[in-house]
Enzyme design. Structure first.
Site, PDB file in Angstrom:
ATOM      1  N   LEU A 285      43.539 -20.293   1.777  1.00  0.00           N
ATOM      2  CA  LEU A 285      43.167 -20.070   0.458  1.00  0.00           C
ATOM      3  C   LEU A 285      43.418 -21.142  -0.757  1.00  0.00           C
ATOM      4  O   LEU A 285      44.768 -21.548  -0.565  1.00  0.00           O
ATOM      5  CB  LEU A 285      43.020 -18.825  -0.341  1.00  0.00           C
ATOM      6  CG  LEU A 285      42.303 -17.560   0.640  1.00  0.00           C
ATOM      7  CD1 LEU A 285      42.774 -16.510  -0.416  1.00  0.00           C
ATOM      8  CD2 LEU A 285      40.935 -18.072   0.306  1.00  0.00           C
ATOM      9  N   ASP A 286      42.637 -21.865  -1.307  1.00  0.00           N
ATOM     10  CA  ASP A 286      43.073 -22.656  -2.341  1.00  0.00           C
ATOM     11  C   ASP A 286      44.075 -22.143  -3.138  1.00  0.00           C
ATOM     12  O   ASP A 286      43.998 -20.808  -3.691  1.00  0.00           O
ATOM     13  CB  ASP A 286      41.764 -23.179  -3.320  1.00  0.00           C
ATOM     14  CG  ASP A 286      40.962 -23.956  -2.406  1.00  0.00           C
ATOM     15  OD1 ASP A 286      41.020 -24.138  -1.275  1.00  0.00           O
ATOM     16  OD2 ASP A 286      39.626 -23.942  -3.071  1.00  0.00           O
ATOM     17  N   ARG A 287      45.048 -22.803  -3.844  1.00  0.00           N
ATOM     18  CA  ARG A 287      45.961 -22.203  -4.815  1.00  0.00           C
ATOM     19  C   ARG A 287      45.546 -21.335  -5.800  1.00  0.00           C
ATOM     20  O   ARG A 287      46.113 -20.381  -5.999  1.00  0.00           O
ATOM     21  CB  ARG A 287      46.959 -23.358  -5.040  1.00  0.00           C
ATOM     22  CG  ARG A 287      48.192 -22.853  -5.775  1.00  0.00           C
ATOM     23  CD  ARG A 287      49.288 -23.900  -5.780  1.00  0.00           C
ATOM     24  NE  ARG A 287      50.652 -23.103  -6.190  1.00  0.00           N
ATOM     25  CZ  ARG A 287      51.604 -23.886  -6.178  1.00  0.00           C
ATOM     26  NH1 ARG A 287      51.791 -25.269  -5.959  1.00  0.00           N
ATOM     27  NH2 ARG A 287      52.773 -23.257  -6.662  1.00  0.00           N
TER      28      ARG A 287
ATOM     29  N   THR B 295      42.698 -19.696  -6.181  1.00  0.00           N
ATOM     30  CA  THR B 295      42.110 -18.676  -5.674  1.00  0.00           C
ATOM     31  C   THR B 295      42.857 -17.447  -5.085  1.00  0.00           C
ATOM     32  O   THR B 295      43.929 -17.396  -4.627  1.00  0.00           O
ATOM     33  CB  THR B 295      41.269 -18.925  -4.268  1.00  0.00           C
ATOM     34  OG1 THR B 295      40.466 -20.273  -4.780  1.00  0.00           O
ATOM     35  CG2 THR B 295      40.154 -18.096  -3.705  1.00  0.00           C
TER      36      THR B 295
END
Length: 230
Positions: free
Chosen positions: A66-68, A70
């Site tokens: 997951l993107d940081r 998010t």
């Protein structure tokens, strides 16, 4: 104020001998990068090592990221038997991922499928959504549905069909719906804690060893906007 995960405050959604499912906080890195910050994978290893008093190195496989900024569901494999099977499930699109996003703009339709061609710019760490295929682009498909109208914002449910870099962020921005806090993709200002209002809410898949279907749900973060969605 940022509340990063530690081995003592991990939000564990599910755990058995083969897998562990974490509700990731905003700001947590899933895997190590050039920042040198401790990634969630290492924190989970430390938790397992301490809980089960394991000698030596702890095995943990990263299945997806997951993107940081998010929040939400991250699945890890605890055994070398589970990891390749989980990797295949994700590759074969047999893991169903549902996200919730709070956006600035109202989508043109209450329910639609978005198809773009995504081209990644590694220097900018950004992906651009094109209407037509361009060189070195990859097809990106998602399905969204308007769930709730909030004060000045809109809650969307997003089901991913493909898993491209920054796909939801870029595709929603392309239709005039940047995610709250997402400066990179067109929102006007950042959130104080560095998060964006994108949450990996639900994951459904077949257990890699036990073979039964499982659905995991990650509770929403505790902030006024997310609380208004509950």
């Amino acid at each position: 104020m940022k509340h990063f995960s530690t081995k003592d405050n991990l939000q564990i959604i599910y755990e058995d001998n083969h897998i562990i499912v974490i509700n990731k906080r905003a700001g947590d890195l899933v895997q190590g990068d050039k920042t040198g910050d401790t990634p969630l994978a290492d924190i989970v290893k430390a938790y397992i090592k301490e809980k089960y008093q394991k000698p030596g190195n702890v095995y943990l496989g990263v299945v997806h990221r997951l993107d940081r900024p998010t929040t939400g569901i991250v699945l890890f494999a605890k055994t070398s038997k589970a990891l390749p099977r989980l990797n295949k499930l994700f590759k074969d699109k047999k893991a169903n991922k549902t996200y919730l996003a709070i956006t600035k703009g109202k989508p043109p339709k209450d329910k639609a499928t978005l198809v773009h061609w995504m081209k990644r710019n590694p220097k900018q760490n950004k992906s651009y959504a094109h209407e037509k295929e361009v060189a070195e682009s990859k097809k990106a498909i998602l399905h969204y549905e308007l769930q709730k109208v909030l004060n000045n914002y809109y809650l969307l449910k997003v089901d991913l069909e493909t898993g491209r870099h920054h796909q939801i962020r870029s595709q929603l921005s392309a239709i005039g719906c940047p995610i709250k806090g997402d400066l990179k993709y067109g929102f006007g200002r950042s959130n104080k804690d560095g998060s964006i209002h994108l949450h990996a809410h639900k994951l459904t898949l077949v257990h890699p060893v036990k073979k039964q279907e499982l659905t995991f749900t990650a509770p929403l973060p505790d902030d006024p906007l997310w609380n208004a969605c509950k």
